[in-house]
Structures are given as C-alpha cells and as structure tokens.
Motif scaffolding. Sequence first.
Motif, PDB file in Angstrom:
ATOM      1  N   LEU A  36      -7.605  -7.813   0.519  1.00 20.35           N
ATOM      2  CA  LEU A  36      -7.935  -6.625  -0.263  1.00 20.35           C
ATOM      3  C   LEU A  36      -6.988  -6.512  -1.444  1.00 20.35           C
ATOM      4  O   LEU A  36      -5.777  -6.723  -1.303  1.00 20.35           O
ATOM      5  N   ARG A  37      -7.533  -6.163  -2.605  1.00 20.68           N
ATOM      6  CA  ARG A  37      -6.734  -6.092  -3.820  1.00 20.68           C
ATOM      7  C   ARG A  37      -7.093  -4.855  -4.652  1.00 20.68           C
ATOM      8  O   ARG A  37      -8.238  -4.439  -4.711  1.00 20.68           O
ATOM      9  N   SER A  38      -6.061  -4.310  -5.315  1.00 18.96           N
ATOM     10  CA  SER A  38      -6.270  -3.296  -6.347  1.00 18.96           C
ATOM     11  C   SER A  38      -6.444  -4.025  -7.674  1.00 18.96           C
ATOM     12  O   SER A  38      -5.538  -4.051  -8.508  1.00 18.96           O
ATOM     13  N   GLU A  91      -9.974  -0.403  -3.879  1.00 22.71           N
ATOM     14  CA  GLU A  91      -9.765  -1.721  -3.280  1.00 22.71           C
ATOM     15  C   GLU A  91     -11.053  -2.545  -3.306  1.00 22.71           C
ATOM     16  O   GLU A  91     -12.145  -2.011  -3.118  1.00 22.71           O
ATOM     17  N   ARG A 104      -2.998  -7.525   1.486  1.00 26.35           N
ATOM     18  CA  ARG A 104      -3.586  -6.288   0.987  1.00 26.35           C
ATOM     19  C   ARG A 104      -2.694  -5.645  -0.062  1.00 26.35           C
ATOM     20  O   ARG A 104      -1.485  -5.537   0.119  1.00 26.35           O
ATOM     21  N   THR A 105      -3.297  -5.236  -1.175  1.00 28.12           N
ATOM     22  CA  THR A 105      -2.606  -4.395  -2.151  1.00 28.12           C
ATOM     23  C   THR A 105      -3.499  -3.204  -2.461  1.00 28.12           C
ATOM     24  O   THR A 105      -4.696  -3.361  -2.720  1.00 28.12           O
ATOM     25  N   LYS A 106      -2.929  -2.040  -2.399  1.00 26.72           N
ATOM     26  CA  LYS A 106      -3.633  -0.806  -2.770  1.00 26.72           C
ATOM     27  C   LYS A 106      -2.621   0.109  -3.440  1.00 26.72           C
ATOM     28  O   LYS A 106      -1.698   0.600  -2.795  1.00 26.72           O
ATOM     29  N   THR A 150       0.833  -1.211   0.000  1.00 25.89           N
ATOM     30  CA  THR A 150       0.000   0.000   0.000  1.00 25.89           C
ATOM     31  C   THR A 150       0.865   1.257   0.000  1.00 25.89           C
ATOM     32  O   THR A 150       0.358   2.342   0.263  1.00 25.89           O
TER      33      THR A 150
END
Length: 314
Positions: A210-212, A245, A277-279, A133
């Motif tokens: 969570l993903r972009s 996200e 998580r990726t944002k 992130t």
Amino acid sequence: MKILVTGAVGFIGSHVAERLNSLGHDVIGLDNFNDYYSLELKHLNAKVLEEKGISIIKKDLRDEDLAECLPNDIQYIFHFAAQPGISQTSTFEDYFSNNIIATKNLIDFGLSCDDLKLFVNVGTSSIYGIEATFPEDIAPKPASHYGVTKLAAEQLVLQKSREQLMQACSLRLYSVIGPRERPEKMYTKLIALGLQNKPFPLFEGSDKHLRSFTYVGDIVDGVVSVIGNETKVNSEIINLGTEVEHTTKEGIEAVEKVLGKTIELNVIPKRPGDQSRTKANIDKARKLLNYNPKTTLLEAVQKQVEWYKANFSN
C-alpha cells in the motif's frame, strides 16, 4: 528572497525550484550531476530551469570548498540532494557520504550565511521503517541504509535548530510521482516498458503493498508553504503526502488505463528493506501549513504519461 535548492535538477527539486521562481524568488540551483541515473533526464530538467532564468551550479556538497562557490546572502535553503531510494547497487558509503557528510557541509554553509531565515531538510517516509503510517512523534525504525542515513541527516539539521543556531525543519515526503520521476522508479518504468511492449519487473508480493502515491505538484504546494511560516515550523518534522492509499496493483492498473494496454509482469525476488505500507498522516501539515493535497492517482498518472510521451516517446 534568495533561495538555494540542492538536488535542483532532480525529480522533486526541479519542480520546487521552478515553483519558487514562478513566485518571484531568486533561485540558485545546485547539483552534482552524478550518474546514479540518466544524465539525459538531469540535463533536460536543467534546461527547463535555465530557460526560466534559474542559475544552476554544478557542485558536490561533499567538497570542502562549498562556501567559495555560493553567495552568503542566501535566505532559504531547500535541501533535496541525497543518495536516493533503496538500491542494491548503492553502497553504505554512498548513502553515508551523500546523505550525512554532504548534509553536514551544507549545514556549515548555512550557518555562515548572513540572513538565513530557514533551512528546510527534505526527508522521507523511509525513516519510519517497513510501515510508514504514523504521526511525526513516533519513534522511527528505518529498515534500510537509505532510511538510516536520511534520519541521521534530519537530526543533524534539527540539532542546530535545538541549539538555536538557525531555524530549521524537516519535511518527510511520501511516494512522490509525476513528470520527471527518475527512470528506475515505478511509474516511469511502467510507462516506458508499457509503451515499448516489454514486461515490467515486479518485486514478489509488492503488488499488495500500500502506498500514498502523491502527485509532485501537491508535494510542492506543501514544500513552498513553509515560506512565511518559519516560526511555526521551526524545529518541526512534518509529513507531506496524500492520505489516500492505493496498492501497487492499482497503480499498475492506472497506467494500463491511461496507456490503453495491458502491461506484462515479470515477478522477481523481493527487495530487502522495501516498505509494505505508507499512508501519510498529515494532521500536523494541515494544522501548521493548511496543507490539502487534491490530485487523484489517475490524474497524476495522466500528467506523467503526457510528460513522458512529450520527451522520450518516439
């Protein structure tokens, strides 16, 4: 411009090669056609490119005679070829040779070119680690062999830029989805199993990840925008992805909505090294490249379902 795209019959590389061709560039694609995943898909992608006049060279970047197979008047290199993803079937040696040795060989080729304007390394959010992130200047903490070797490859490329031996940059991509996505990746697998009325294997706890999730067309916009901005991007690491996200669960629900059916889930043990998580932090991309991804998750899934049905659904 004469442009080399490595990994050209892969998911993102094929889209970039196709876009560069549509912009009037002379594109040469290179790929080793390995069997890490479906050769059927790779040959399908290759056919699309060749029908547009893009030449495809079958070659492994780890081979020592690379320079003998390529012209030395290449002006841009877009380096997508890699041992991809987090896979328990891939060994450390696979990641090391395909991501580090292969990149070093390609760098050596780039240095031999007469008029190379920019070497574009394609990195990944996995370089950041379990959470991705952050802005590009944060210290990376990769948590997989994939992330570690992609970081090493990135630094090998940027080293030559720091030494002022060539202009180079690295683009870190976030959770790309869309047509031509690899068959083992989440959305293609969801679509395939959903259409076959078979259960989808869901890693335990990953429904809350969570993903972009970023549409491949939006990624391509950012990738090709480095052309003409060589001075701006030289020596830079730049994130490309959406700031929006979604949980994995929301991704599954999007596929169910487009297919019009519920997909059965089969929960399996967690996968080591998987990101929670990726944002995408794209402040730098906005500043340097005027980057602005716009495709929604539902729009991206719709395009991917249409592609899958057109090519693989009986």
